[in-house]
Write an enzyme that holds these catalytic residues in place. Structure first.
Site, mmCIF file in Angstrom:
data_model
loop_
_atom_site.group_PDB
_atom_site.id
_atom_site.type_symbol
_atom_site.label_atom_id
_atom_site.label_comp_id
_atom_site.label_asym_id
_atom_site.label_seq_id
_atom_site.Cartn_x
_atom_site.Cartn_y
_atom_site.Cartn_z
ATOM 1 N N LYS A 110 -6.180 -8.385 -5.009
ATOM 2 C CA LYS A 110 -6.786 -7.205 -4.383
ATOM 3 C C LYS A 110 -8.262 -7.172 -4.742
ATOM 4 O O LYS A 110 -8.652 -7.495 -5.866
ATOM 5 C CB LYS A 110 -6.071 -5.952 -4.902
ATOM 6 C CG LYS A 110 -6.486 -4.644 -4.259
ATOM 7 C CD LYS A 110 -5.609 -3.516 -4.801
ATOM 8 C CE LYS A 110 -5.924 -2.161 -4.210
ATOM 9 N NZ LYS A 110 -5.009 -1.108 -4.725
ATOM 10 N N SER A 185 -2.935 1.838 -1.335
ATOM 11 C CA SER A 185 -4.183 1.179 -0.984
ATOM 12 C C SER A 185 -4.090 -0.351 -1.006
ATOM 13 O O SER A 185 -4.987 -1.036 -0.524
ATOM 14 C CB SER A 185 -5.272 1.628 -1.960
ATOM 15 O OG SER A 185 -4.944 1.210 -3.302
ATOM 16 N N SER A 209 0.300 2.773 -4.989
ATOM 17 C CA SER A 209 -0.473 1.880 -4.127
ATOM 18 C C SER A 209 0.017 0.450 -4.064
ATOM 19 O O SER A 209 -0.489 -0.346 -3.270
ATOM 20 C CB SER A 209 -1.951 1.885 -4.553
ATOM 21 O OG SER A 209 -2.551 3.109 -4.215
#
EC number: 6.3.5.7
Length: 531
Positions: A110, A185, A209
């Site tokens: 990420k 996210s 997330s």
């Protein structure tokens, strides 16, 4: 070495590769075969010499090139870095050197994880061109294990969002239905795994997330015990809640990546000491059969009632029935303070956001914008930079957090929220005296559409975190695995375990996954439509 971004903020376009009925070429077939293997299968094949790390890496890079115009899971693709790592793994393997068992299996991170020489953006304009001078611990550990880095995945800006619609680099789509969001996210991490662009991925979970996008994409997502995986070199959102965790296509693969990431780190003051349990062995034991016999699954009363879509509730209940048929005992547990968890979270989290994001001032690194009119001072540069660099959701949370921390309101809001946090922790402690793990649907809904009423309503999005947030407040480990489908979209099944009992989570999770896969005859992702 700085790796030039090969993909920045792409979105759906008419020129993206389309599905056809023409036979695949032998090269395309090989790419498909390698990208469909699990991380454990790739590890075994690499060690057996069935294929090389370079072949595996090229296959995934080809897959990224094929579907990325549709999925947009990546902010930066690091093909040169990945191929260089793969070549070094192949060289060492040929020379008979000792290698990590998963050396040569590609990974993504990420784009909150700091990577030396590779752009790290946090999905924000304010860091769009920032190249860090050091590596985050979790990236350093995957490098040390010989995992080629395919790229940095898309996310809601600074991890603030539940749909990956708040990225400065475009929306990521859900591989199951590209008109739907992948969750957030860590939407790019989950989408890259579900689209077979990467075997597994490193995400972060502040209020769900990792788990919520895993639920939306039919993948497995894990939030480890707080402090068991280092946060050093991971751009902070809410420091007391943030936790790095794996996204994978199976519980065993998630355990394997977690094993690589975990361990004490002296650079992180919240890092837990002690030996890392054998998560992979626990998952393998669970998958071998009998893992659910006599296990007490505690259905959390506050996380399985009103507000859940009928299809989500049906898939959850069906999975519970299957677990009961495998010998599990289903009990209901009451955690009354969980009714206040969402409210407490949305005071604690923005308060910490307000503090952490104060560093982005246009002075030291990242974007710098000078005011068009008036004097150029520290205050005016900061105001102009933050106005231009931050998106609407980030600004909303900074304002809310600053207000909650302001004089006269601190005790009424932030202080009260911390008291609720303590009550949540006590409720969980009492619940775990009645059950081995607690279970609930991961999210109240399946993936929703882009630009839908839910996407444009911050409160509706916040309510979607109702089942995942309590684990972050308590610091306990949580997992989402695919329970089934509702109207063609994946439904997530969440398991929660006591702090430090991540191995229990993997053992029971793998047992439930094995039972679900056996019942349907294949993994859920085998039903995903071809991009």
């Amino acid at each position: 070495m700085t790796d030039t971004p090969q993909n920045r903020g792409t979105s759906q376009n008419a020129d993206a590769p389309q599905n056809t009925d023409t036979p695949q070429s032998s090269s395309a077939q090989q790419t498909s075969d390698l990208t469909r293997l699990t991380a454990v299968e790739l590890s075994a094949g690499l060690r057996a010499g069935d294929f090389s790390a370079t072949e595996v890496t090229r296959a995934h890079l080809d897959r990224i090139e094929q579907v990325e115009g549709t999925v947009n899971a990546f902010i930066t693709v690091t093909g040169d870095v990945a191929l260089a790592t793969a070549a070094e793994v192949d060289r060492k393997r040929a020379a008979g050197e000792d290698l990590h068992p998963f050396a040569g299996v590609p990974v993504t991170h990420k784009d909150l994880v700091v990577t030396s020489g590779i752009t790290t953006t946090a999905g924000s304009k304010i860091l769009a061109d920032w190249v860090p001078p050091y590596d985050g611990t979790v990236y350093r550990r995957t490098k040390a294990a010989g995992l080629p880095l395919l790229g940095k995945t898309n996310l809601d800006e600074f991890a603030m969002g539940s749909s990956t619609e708040h990225s400065a680099f475009g929306n990521t789509t859900n591989p199951w239905d590209t008109t739907k969001v992948p969750g957030g996210s860590s939407g790019g991490a989950a989408a890259s795994v579900a689209a077979f662009e990467s075997p597994f991925s490193v995400g972060t979970d502040t209020g769900g997330s990792v788990r919520q996008p895993a639920a939306f994409t039919g993948t497995v997502g894990v939030k480890p015990t707080y402090g068991s995986v280092s946060r050093y070199g991971v751009i902070a959102m809410a420091s007391s809640l943030d936790q790095v965790g794996p996204v994978a296509r199976s519980v065993i693969d998630a355990a394997a990546l977690h094993q690589i990431l975990a361990g004490h780190d002296p650079h992180d003051s919240t890092s837990l000491p002690g030996e890392v349990p054998d998560f992979l062995a626990a998952a393998q034991q669970g998958a071998s059969g009998g893992a659910l016999e006599g296990v007490r699954l505690g259905v959390v009363k506050q996380l399985a009632g009103e507000g859940y879509e009928d299809g989500v509730s049906a898939a959850f209940r069906s999975a519970l029935d299957l677990a009961a048929a495998q010998g599990a005992e289903i009990v209901e547990v009451d955690c009354p303070s969980l009714g206040y968890a969402l409210d407490a979270y949305y005071l604690i989290m923005p308060s910490e956001v307000s503090s952490n994001l104060a560093r982005y001032d246009g002075m030291r690194f990242g974007l710098r914008v000078e005011p068009e009119d008036g004097p150029v001072t520290a205050e005016t540069v900061m105001a102009a930079t933050r106005a231009a660099g931050f998106g609407a959701e980030v600004k909303r949370r900074i304002i809310l957090g600053t207000y909650a921390l302001s004089a006269g309101y601190y005790d009424a809001y932030y202080g009260s929220a911390q008291k609720v946090r303590t009550l949540v922790q006590r409720d969980f402690a009492a619940a775990f005296e009645q059950a081995d793990v607690l279970v609930s649907p991961t999210a109240p809904t399946t993936a929703f559409g882009f630009g839908a009423e839910k996407s444009s309503d911050p409160m509706a999005l916040y309510l979607g975190d109702v089942a995942t947030i309590p684990a972050n407040l308590a610091g306990i480990p949580g997992m989402s695995l695919p329970a089934g489908l509702s109207e063609g979209l994946p439904v997530g099944f969440q398991l929660l375990a006591p702090a430090h009992e991540d191995a229990r989570l993997y053992r029971i999770g793998a047992g439930l996954e094995s039972a679900l896969d056996s019942a349907r005859g294949h993994s859920l992702l085998a039903q995903a439509p071809e991009l």
